[in-house]
Design a protein around this motif. Sequence first.
Motif, PDB file in Angstrom:
ATOM      1  N   MET A   1     -64.362  19.406 -51.419  1.00 39.69           N
ATOM      2  CA  MET A   1     -65.382  18.536 -51.959  1.00 39.69           C
ATOM      3  C   MET A   1     -64.781  17.178 -52.289  1.00 39.69           C
ATOM      4  SD  MET A   1     -67.824  19.122 -55.221  1.00 39.69           S
ATOM      5  CE  MET A   1     -69.471  18.562 -54.964  1.00 39.69           C
ATOM      6  N   ALA A   2     -65.567  16.133 -52.098  1.00 39.77           N
ATOM      7  CA  ALA A   2     -65.126  14.765 -52.353  1.00 39.77           C
ATOM      8  C   ALA A   2     -64.714  14.579 -53.808  1.00 39.77           C
ATOM      9  CB  ALA A   2     -66.240  13.788 -52.003  1.00 39.77           C
ATOM     10  N   LYS A   3     -63.871  13.573 -54.023  1.00 42.32           N
ATOM     11  CA  LYS A   3     -63.495  13.135 -55.356  1.00 42.32           C
ATOM     12  C   LYS A   3     -63.904  11.680 -55.496  1.00 42.32           C
ATOM     13  CE  LYS A   3     -59.218  15.799 -55.261  1.00 42.32           C
ATOM     14  NZ  LYS A   3     -57.762  15.643 -55.235  1.00 42.32           N
ATOM     15  N   VAL A   4     -64.137  11.255 -56.728  1.00 42.65           N
ATOM     16  CA  VAL A   4     -64.405   9.850 -57.023  1.00 42.65           C
ATOM     17  C   VAL A   4     -63.287   9.353 -57.921  1.00 42.65           C
ATOM     18  CG1 VAL A   4     -65.927   8.251 -58.270  1.00 42.65           C
ATOM     19  CG2 VAL A   4     -66.909   9.979 -56.746  1.00 42.65           C
ATOM     20  N   ARG A   5     -62.746   8.164 -57.573  1.00 41.07           N
ATOM     21  CA  ARG A   5     -61.718   7.527 -58.393  1.00 41.07           C
ATOM     22  C   ARG A   5     -62.172   6.119 -58.738  1.00 41.07           C
ATOM     23  NH1 ARG A   5     -57.748   3.792 -58.250  1.00 41.07           N
ATOM     24  NH2 ARG A   5     -58.191   3.292 -56.087  1.00 41.07           N
ATOM     25  N   PHE A   6     -62.133   5.780 -60.018  1.00 37.44           N
ATOM     26  CA  PHE A   6     -62.525   4.444 -60.474  1.00 37.44           C
ATOM     27  C   PHE A   6     -61.327   3.508 -60.394  1.00 37.44           C
ATOM     28  CE2 PHE A   6     -65.508   7.371 -62.388  1.00 37.44           C
ATOM     29  CZ  PHE A   6     -66.711   6.769 -62.064  1.00 37.44           C
ATOM     30  N   ASP A   8     -60.774   0.648 -61.977  1.00 41.35           N
ATOM     31  CA  ASP A   8     -60.344  -0.031 -63.203  1.00 41.35           C
ATOM     32  C   ASP A   8     -59.480   0.822 -64.125  1.00 41.35           C
ATOM     33  OD1 ASP A   8     -62.402   1.629 -64.034  1.00 41.35           O
ATOM     34  OD2 ASP A   8     -63.555   0.048 -65.017  1.00 41.35           O
ATOM     35  N   ASN A   9     -59.608   2.142 -64.055  1.00 43.36           N
ATOM     36  CA  ASN A   9     -58.813   2.978 -64.974  1.00 43.36           C
ATOM     37  C   ASN A   9     -58.166   4.188 -64.290  1.00 43.36           C
ATOM     38  OD1 ASN A   9     -60.952   4.712 -64.555  1.00 43.36           O
ATOM     39  ND2 ASN A   9     -61.663   4.701 -66.674  1.00 43.36           N
ATOM     40  N   ASN A  10     -58.332   4.294 -62.971  1.00 45.27           N
ATOM     41  CA  ASN A  10     -57.755   5.394 -62.188  1.00 45.27           C
ATOM     42  C   ASN A  10     -58.279   6.768 -62.610  1.00 45.27           C
ATOM     43  OD1 ASN A  10     -56.157   5.739 -59.875  1.00 45.27           O
ATOM     44  ND2 ASN A  10     -54.461   6.536 -61.085  1.00 45.27           N
ATOM     45  N   GLU A  11     -59.395   6.829 -63.294  1.00 37.27           N
ATOM     46  CA  GLU A  11     -60.034   8.087 -63.688  1.00 37.27           C
ATOM     47  C   GLU A  11     -60.658   8.741 -62.459  1.00 37.27           C
ATOM     48  OE1 GLU A  11     -64.012   9.578 -66.126  1.00 37.27           O
ATOM     49  OE2 GLU A  11     -63.253   7.559 -66.456  1.00 37.27           O
ATOM     50  N   TYR A  12     -60.560  10.077 -62.400  1.00 42.27           N
ATOM     51  CA  TYR A  12     -61.136  10.846 -61.305  1.00 42.27           C
ATOM     52  C   TYR A  12     -62.313  11.688 -61.783  1.00 42.27           C
ATOM     53  CZ  TYR A  12     -57.620  10.081 -57.679  1.00 42.27           C
ATOM     54  OH  TYR A  12     -56.828   9.525 -56.706  1.00 42.27           O
ATOM     55  N   LEU A  13     -63.302  11.845 -60.893  1.00 40.03           N
ATOM     56  CA  LEU A  13     -64.370  12.826 -61.070  1.00 40.03           C
ATOM     57  C   LEU A  13     -64.231  13.856 -59.964  1.00 40.03           C
ATOM     58  CD1 LEU A  13     -67.479  10.484 -61.604  1.00 40.03           C
ATOM     59  CD2 LEU A  13     -66.069  11.572 -63.368  1.00 40.03           C
ATOM     60  N   THR A  14     -64.521  15.112 -60.285  1.00 37.28           N
ATOM     61  CA  THR A  14     -64.490  16.180 -59.300  1.00 37.28           C
ATOM     62  C   THR A  14     -65.713  17.074 -59.502  1.00 37.28           C
ATOM     63  OG1 THR A  14     -63.142  17.576 -60.737  1.00 37.28           O
ATOM     64  CG2 THR A  14     -61.957  16.199 -59.140  1.00 37.28           C
ATOM     65  N   GLY A  15     -65.940  17.963 -58.543  1.00 37.55           N
ATOM     66  CA  GLY A  15     -67.003  18.956 -58.669  1.00 37.55           C
ATOM     67  C   GLY A  15     -68.385  18.343 -58.819  1.00 37.55           C
ATOM     68  N   GLN A  16     -69.212  18.967 -59.658  1.00 36.64           N
ATOM     69  CA  GLN A  16     -70.590  18.518 -59.850  1.00 36.64           C
ATOM     70  C   GLN A  16     -70.658  17.101 -60.409  1.00 36.64           C
ATOM     71  OE1 GLN A  16     -73.379  20.151 -58.805  1.00 36.64           O
ATOM     72  NE2 GLN A  16     -74.527  18.331 -59.413  1.00 36.64           N
ATOM     73  N   TYR A 124     -65.918  -0.925 -59.223  1.00 40.51           N
ATOM     74  CA  TYR A 124     -65.516  -0.344 -57.946  1.00 40.51           C
ATOM     75  C   TYR A 124     -65.039   1.091 -58.131  1.00 40.51           C
ATOM     76  CZ  TYR A 124     -65.836  -4.742 -55.463  1.00 40.51           C
ATOM     77  OH  TYR A 124     -66.305  -5.883 -54.869  1.00 40.51           O
ATOM     78  N   PHE A 125     -65.389   1.922 -57.160  1.00 37.52           N
ATOM     79  CA  PHE A 125     -64.934   3.306 -57.147  1.00 37.52           C
ATOM     80  C   PHE A 125     -64.690   3.739 -55.713  1.00 37.52           C
ATOM     81  CE2 PHE A 125     -69.557   3.378 -57.068  1.00 37.52           C
ATOM     82  CZ  PHE A 125     -69.870   4.294 -56.077  1.00 37.52           C
ATOM     83  N   ASP A 126     -63.774   4.692 -55.551  1.00 38.20           N
ATOM     84  CA  ASP A 126     -63.487   5.290 -54.251  1.00 38.20           C
ATOM     85  C   ASP A 126     -64.180   6.636 -54.150  1.00 38.20           C
ATOM     86  OD1 ASP A 126     -61.696   3.252 -53.663  1.00 38.20           O
ATOM     87  OD2 ASP A 126     -59.915   4.426 -54.166  1.00 38.20           O
ATOM     88  N   VAL A 127     -64.700   6.934 -52.981  1.00 40.58           N
ATOM     89  CA  VAL A 127     -65.142   8.279 -52.659  1.00 40.58           C
ATOM     90  C   VAL A 127     -64.152   8.799 -51.626  1.00 40.58           C
ATOM     91  CG1 VAL A 127     -66.987   9.753 -51.773  1.00 40.58           C
ATOM     92  CG2 VAL A 127     -67.558   7.685 -53.086  1.00 40.58           C
ATOM     93  N   GLU A 128     -63.321   9.752 -52.052  1.00 38.77           N
ATOM     94  CA  GLU A 128     -62.297  10.336 -51.192  1.00 38.77           C
ATOM     95  C   GLU A 128     -62.913  11.531 -50.473  1.00 38.77           C
ATOM     96  OE1 GLU A 128     -58.830  11.244 -53.533  1.00 38.77           O
ATOM     97  OE2 GLU A 128     -58.659   9.157 -54.248  1.00 38.77           O
ATOM     98  N   MET A 129     -63.112  11.368 -49.167  1.00 40.54           N
ATOM     99  CA  MET A 129     -63.792  12.391 -48.373  1.00 40.54           C
ATOM    100  C   MET A 129     -62.809  13.331 -47.703  1.00 40.54           C
ATOM    101  SD  MET A 129     -66.730  10.075 -46.585  1.00 40.54           S
ATOM    102  CE  MET A 129     -67.476  11.518 -45.811  1.00 40.54           C
ATOM    103  N   GLU A 130     -63.245  14.571 -47.581  1.00 45.03           N
ATOM    104  CA  GLU A 130     -62.474  15.575 -46.853  1.00 45.03           C
ATOM    105  C   GLU A 130     -63.423  16.296 -45.907  1.00 45.03           C
ATOM    106  OE1 GLU A 130     -62.314  19.306 -49.892  1.00 45.03           O
ATOM    107  OE2 GLU A 130     -60.916  17.681 -50.248  1.00 45.03           O
ATOM    108  N   PRO A 131     -62.909  17.148 -45.016  1.00 41.18           N
ATOM    109  CA  PRO A 131     -63.781  17.821 -44.064  1.00 41.18           C
ATOM    110  C   PRO A 131     -64.942  18.550 -44.757  1.00 41.18           C
ATOM    111  CG  PRO A 131     -61.505  18.144 -43.442  1.00 41.18           C
ATOM    112  CD  PRO A 131     -61.498  17.478 -44.786  1.00 41.18           C
TER     113      PRO A 131
END
Length: 169
Positions: A1-6, A8-16, A124-131
């Motif tokens: 599942m994708a992750k989100v990284r912000f 400005d603070n390098n915080e990550y979101l995962t899961g739901q 700005y945030f990154d959406v890190e995609m995986e298969p």
Amino acid sequence: MAKVRFHDNNEYLTGQAVVDFLATQEVIYEHWGVDRLDNNLRDNYSPTEVEKQQILDAFKAEIADISARRDYKTADIIVLSDKTPNLDALLEKFKGEHHHTDDECRFCVDGHGIFAIKGKDDRYFDVEMEPGDLISVPSYYRHYFKLMDDRKIKAIRLFVTPAGWEAIY
């Protein structure tokens, strides 16, 4: 599942939390999975036209569903890897912040990629995609794309019109 990284603070979101956050940004995220694909369709970074069609056929129902919701008219396969001629030049171009007049919709079949997106609050945030991950960045959202450390991605691209996919820098 994708992750989100912000950024400005390098915080990550995962899961739901990823799904919930992206919904607040009007970014569509879905996880279709890739278990139905044979390894030769996933790990092959020089697919033939027949193999590309087999990938599209494997996700025909999902493509039809999101296309009906978002008015996508065409689908194709993009492959980036060290086998891609002029890969570094292409990646430099993709790193330029831009937008499109149509959604930018990608389903990651194999490899990894990062969509860096300027959020509704200019954060700005990154959406890190995986298969197995699908993302649809709404039209006119500022963003850019880069590969992750494996330097490869195979993805299904969905368009309303090919002209609407052209980058506006």
